[in-house]
Enzyme design. Structure first.
Site, mmCIF file in Angstrom:
data_model
loop_
_atom_site.group_PDB
_atom_site.id
_atom_site.type_symbol
_atom_site.label_atom_id
_atom_site.label_comp_id
_atom_site.label_asym_id
_atom_site.label_seq_id
_atom_site.Cartn_x
_atom_site.Cartn_y
_atom_site.Cartn_z
ATOM 1 C CG HIS A 110 -1.198 -5.431 -4.582
ATOM 2 N ND1 HIS A 110 -0.920 -5.759 -3.268
ATOM 3 C CD2 HIS A 110 -0.285 -6.110 -5.327
ATOM 4 C CE1 HIS A 110 0.096 -6.580 -3.225
ATOM 5 N NE2 HIS A 110 0.501 -6.827 -4.465
ATOM 6 C CG ASP A 144 0.170 -6.732 0.542
ATOM 7 O OD1 ASP A 144 -0.400 -7.546 1.295
ATOM 8 O OD2 ASP A 144 1.238 -6.977 -0.053
ATOM 9 C CE LYS A 145 -0.896 0.614 -1.063
ATOM 10 N NZ LYS A 145 -0.356 1.416 0.088
ATOM 11 C CG ASP A 177 -0.327 -13.246 -4.057
ATOM 12 O OD1 ASP A 177 0.492 -14.115 -3.711
ATOM 13 O OD2 ASP A 177 -0.450 -12.843 -5.224
ATOM 14 C CB ALA A 178 -2.936 -13.558 2.311
ATOM 15 C CG ASP A 209 4.937 4.310 13.514
ATOM 16 O OD1 ASP A 209 6.110 4.614 13.783
ATOM 17 O OD2 ASP A 209 4.379 3.288 13.947
ATOM 18 C CD GLU A 221 -4.677 -2.755 19.599
ATOM 19 O OE1 GLU A 221 -4.718 -3.999 19.438
ATOM 20 O OE2 GLU A 221 -3.943 -1.989 18.951
ATOM 21 N NE ARG A 250 1.996 -8.633 2.740
ATOM 22 C CZ ARG A 250 1.392 -9.822 2.824
ATOM 23 N NH1 ARG A 250 1.740 -10.682 3.766
ATOM 24 N NH2 ARG A 250 0.433 -10.143 1.974
ATOM 25 C CE LYS A 251 3.125 -4.673 -2.471
ATOM 26 N NZ LYS A 251 3.383 -5.801 -1.556
ATOM 27 C CE LYS A 287 4.980 -5.608 -6.928
ATOM 28 N NZ LYS A 287 5.399 -6.760 -6.081
ATOM 29 C CD GLU A 320 -2.250 -3.017 12.071
ATOM 30 O OE1 GLU A 320 -1.974 -3.040 10.851
ATOM 31 O OE2 GLU A 320 -1.786 -2.172 12.858
ATOM 32 C CG PHE A 354 -2.162 -11.355 -13.128
ATOM 33 C CD1 PHE A 354 -2.642 -11.962 -11.985
ATOM 34 C CD2 PHE A 354 -1.711 -10.039 -13.028
ATOM 35 C CE1 PHE A 354 -2.678 -11.296 -10.771
ATOM 36 C CE2 PHE A 354 -1.735 -9.357 -11.828
ATOM 37 C CZ PHE A 354 -2.220 -9.987 -10.686
ATOM 38 C CE LYS A 386 0.806 2.152 12.556
ATOM 39 N NZ LYS A 386 2.277 2.179 12.493
ATOM 40 C CE LYS A 444 -2.533 4.778 17.520
ATOM 41 N NZ LYS A 444 -3.795 5.275 18.114
#
Length: 446
Positions: A73, A75-76, A302-303, A335, A114, A308-309, A224, A101, A294, A329, A333
């Site tokens: 996918h 995003d993945k 899709d970009a 997060d 960075e 984003r998931k 998906k 990113e 599909f 990361k 971090k």
């Protein structure tokens, strides 16, 4: 959705084989069916894509849906590329500071962020290898690792951030950013994860497996899944899975395959090997490629963007998730490292029988080593084991888990290059050795 009887036939599904290049969880339960019952209602493109919504028969029941995506996918794919960069840096310099990113679109992949490291990394090669492993080897699939444009825009970590993270001793390392993180656990599955999330994740992993194994020659990388489970709430406030209400699978496909074959193949080779028969009945609904077509998928359709998931990465919508993404990361971090610690705590509490489910929250301030606050929410399911009430659980956590960022990195061995493996099919509920936050702490020895 059409309620006509399905004409798909059932047969014994192919056994799960090796899944080369995919860091996926085991795509089947121990009680997965030899052969699942035929669906009474199946929706595919040939049905016209009209869906009806049914409420649970039992008024005390409720529906909850979780989604999953394949490693390919868009995003993945970006999560995987970002974490491949993290691992490439950690392999050569375990003290690397990475915030990477990724964006992908038709014919192009861009990384930016960075990074401070002593490692000499060929970032372009890392990116192309990750795109290849995701199955994008032809422009017709949305991206081609051989010919795509690669742009690298990286700088060093801000010295203002570095000075508050750096320390002589790892225990005194400050948090790399202010952050609030969550961990969740429940008794629904052996993994102590929500059933809806586990099924959606494993269906996505199975979609990738049948492509890589060659079981379905028409399937392409993007995909998906969604699984809706009907739950009932126990008197103790514990959600109990009753049945699977519906399954949605969207699988990118080649031009020539028919929608009827897509539906029959997904039922036999994807659903049946994964979903236990005890959760399926003649009212379970199946929606296979409900968009009718599909063929165009991946970054061409899709970009993609790192982070984003978050619901897929965490608990499928159950509990909560923090304000920052996990992938791209290094472990300074919080997060990422804090979220792993929060899951470690939640799973340990449920596994030890102190509650039937819980959500753990930890908050950090940039530059400070000790967390600002720790909370435990058992949703009223605290068992009072050993006389421990919900407020006592917080004290027990603070006494038995050192939640300073440096200590989390040390205790969970987070300077190893294991991040790419987490990027697809969930950061939690995995039993592989690399996922040390899934190894519960034995409170009886403390």
């Amino acid at each position: 959705m059409s309620t006509t009887e399905s004409v798909a036939t059932s047969s014994t599904p192919a056994a799960d084989g090796p899944n080369p290049g995919v860091s996926a969880p085991d795509a089947s339960f121990s009680d997965a069916p030899e052969s699942s019952p035929l669906p009474a209602a199946t929706s595919s493109a040939s049905d016209g894509g009209v869906a009806t919504v049914e409420t649970p028969v039992d008024s005390s029941s409720f529906l909850f849906t979780s989604e999953g995506v394949t490693e390919s996918h868009p995003d993945k794919l970006c999560d995987i590329i970002s974490d491949a960069v993290v691992d490439a840096c950690l392999t050569l310099d375990p003290s690397s500071r990475v915030a990477c990113e990724t964006i992908c679109k038709t014919g192009v992949v861009i990384i930016f962020g960075e990074i401070t490291t002593s490692a000499s990394v060929n970032y372009e090669q890392v990116i192309r290898d990750a795109v290849r492993d995701a199955g994008y080897d032809d422009p017709a699939k949305g991206l081609d690792y051989k010919t795509c444009n690669v742009i690298v825009a990286l700088e060093e970590q801000s010295p203002d951030i570095a000075q508050c993270v750096d320390s002589t001793k790892v225990e005194d390392m400050g948090a790399g950013d202010s952050s609030t993180v969550f961990g969740y656990a429940c008794e629904e599955t052996p993994e102590l994860m929500p059933l809806s999330h586990v099924l959606a994740t494993k269906l996505s992993a199975r979609l990738a497996a049948v492509r890589k194994e060659g079981t379905l020659d028409w399937i392409r990388p993007d995909g998906k899944t969604q699984v809706t489970v009907e739950y009932t709430m126990s008197a103790q406030g514990v959600p109990i899975p009753k049945r699977v209400h519906s399954i949605v699978i969207s699988a990118q496909h080649s031009e020539e395959v028919s929608n009827d074959k897509i539906a029959a193949d997904l039922l036999e080779h994807v659903v049946q090997p994964v979903v236990p028969s005890k959760y399926l009945d003649d009212k379970t609904h199946y929606h296979f490629n409900p968009s009718a077509r599909f063929v165009i998928g991946g970054p061409h359709s899709d970009a993609g963007l790192t982070g984003r998931k978050p619901v897929v990465d965490n608990y499928g919508g159950w509990g909560s998730y923090g304000g920052g993404a996990l992938s791209g990361k290094d472990a300074t971090k919080v997060d990422r490292s804090g979220a792993y610690a929060a899951r470690w705590i939640a799973k340990s509490l449920v596994s030890a029988g102190y509650c039937h489910r819980c959500c753990v929250q930890i908050s950090y301030a940039i530059g400070l080593s000790n967390p600002i606050a720790v909370s435990v929410n058992t949703y009223g399911t605290c068992t009072k084991k050993n006389g421990k009430g919900e407020h006592d659980l917080v004290k027990m956590v603070e006494s038995n888990f050192d939640l300073r960022p440096g200590c989390i990195v040390r205790d969970l061995d987070l300077r190893r290059p294991v991040m790419r493996k987490t990027a697809a099919y969930g950061h939690f509920g995995r039993e592989e050795e690399e996922f040390k936050w899934e190894k519960v702490k034995d409170f009886t020895k403390l």
